[in-house]
Design an enzyme around this catalytic site. Structure first.
Site, PDB file in Angstrom:
ATOM      1  N   LYS A  64       0.832  -1.204   0.000  1.00 11.08           N
ATOM      2  CA  LYS A  64       0.000   0.000   0.000  1.00 11.08           C
ATOM      3  C   LYS A  64       0.870   1.260   0.000  1.00 11.08           C
ATOM      4  O   LYS A  64       0.664   2.170  -0.809  1.00 11.08           O
ATOM      5  CB  LYS A  64      -0.941  -0.010   1.204  1.00 11.08           C
ATOM      6  CG  LYS A  64      -1.837   1.199   1.295  1.00 11.08           C
ATOM      7  CD  LYS A  64      -1.367   2.127   2.353  1.00 11.08           C
ATOM      8  CE  LYS A  64      -2.112   3.438   2.282  1.00 11.08           C
ATOM      9  NZ  LYS A  64      -1.619   4.381   3.307  1.00 11.08           N
TER      10      LYS A  64
ATOM     11  N   ASP B  53      -6.434   1.081   0.465  1.00 14.48           N
ATOM     12  CA  ASP B  53      -6.407   1.334   1.904  1.00 14.48           C
ATOM     13  C   ASP B  53      -7.771   0.942   2.472  1.00 14.48           C
ATOM     14  O   ASP B  53      -8.580   0.329   1.783  1.00 14.48           O
ATOM     15  CB  ASP B  53      -6.092   2.806   2.175  1.00 14.48           C
ATOM     16  CG  ASP B  53      -7.245   3.703   1.801  1.00 14.48           C
ATOM     17  OD1 ASP B  53      -8.055   3.304   0.941  1.00 14.48           O
ATOM     18  OD2 ASP B  53      -7.376   4.799   2.358  1.00 14.48           O
TER      19      ASP B  53
END
Length: 210
Positions: free
Chosen positions: A121, A139
């Site tokens: 991420k 996310d």
DNA sequence: CTCCCGATAT
DNA sequence: ATATCAGGAG
């Protein structure tokens, strides 16, 4: 995952409602974005932005950060939570970047994800802003919104990212995360989603389930 | 899988 | 009181 009208509707909606969505972490360069993104785990951007001015004034680059006292770092970043882990991560990261990469983060996914404190991420965030996006940032907001709209059925961020990649044109990979995050924060919220104000509700499997 | 963890909204 | 916030490491 098959392409459905909802994808086109969603892309059109995002461009209309969030035409200039961008990164909300205040940063002047790659170093600041990387550190801010690590600190943003399970914490709001707003809180990160409150403490980073002091952090970056005292440690303006990986060189100075690599010589920091870890207890001092913990004290500065404490309000962001997980401060023991985060302090260890950013200090280790700084040491590795100084020793192996001349103080400059390499903009390659394969290298980034092996560095301390950087997972897929965070790497996607960095590449979306300073390199070439090799995927889509997933996310907590992107995961939740994607599931509610029926764009994916998975919980695993890697699998969600695969579904999104198959649905979304590559030239939008960098920007769409910011657009979805804005949408997730303002309308499709975790606790009290504002479905009555949502233009996507007629296409949304979560809304139909209500 | 569990653990890390403070700040804020509900 | 509890859920949630730009996750990652062991």
């Amino acid at each position: 995952m098959e392409k459905t009208p909802i994808v086109n509707k969603f892309l059109e909606f995002l461009d209309g409602r969030f035409p200039d969505a961008k990164c909300e972490l205040t940063h002047k360069n790659l170093y600041e974005l990387a550190i801010s993104t690590i600190l943003s785990a399970q914490c709001t951007d707003e809180m990160v932005n409150k403490i980073t001015p002091s952090l970056f004034q005292q440690y303006p680059d990986f060189f100075s950060l690599s010589n920091a006292d870890i207890e001092h770092l913990k004290q500065i970043i404490k309000p962001t939570g997980f401060y023991n882990n985060k302090a260890k991560s950013i200090l280790s990261l700084a040491k590795v970047v100084v020793e192996n990469y001349k103080g400059e983060l390499p903009l390659e996914m394969e290298i980034l994800v092996k560095l301390p404190g950087i997972g897929r991420k965070t790497a996607n965030v960095i590449l979306s802003e300073y390199g070439t996006p090799s995927g889509i940032v997933v996310d907590t907001h992107v995961a939740r919104v994607s599931k509610r709209l029926g764009l994916t059925t998975y919980d695993d961020p890697i699998k969600i990212e695969k579904d999104l990649i198959s649905l979304i044109p590559e030239d939008r990979w960098g920007k769409i995360s910011h657009q979805i995050i804005h949408f997730g924060r303002q309308i499709c919220k975790a606790r009290k989603p504002e479905c009555s104000n949502c233009e996507m509700r007629d296409f949304c499997s979560y809304y139909k389930q209500q």
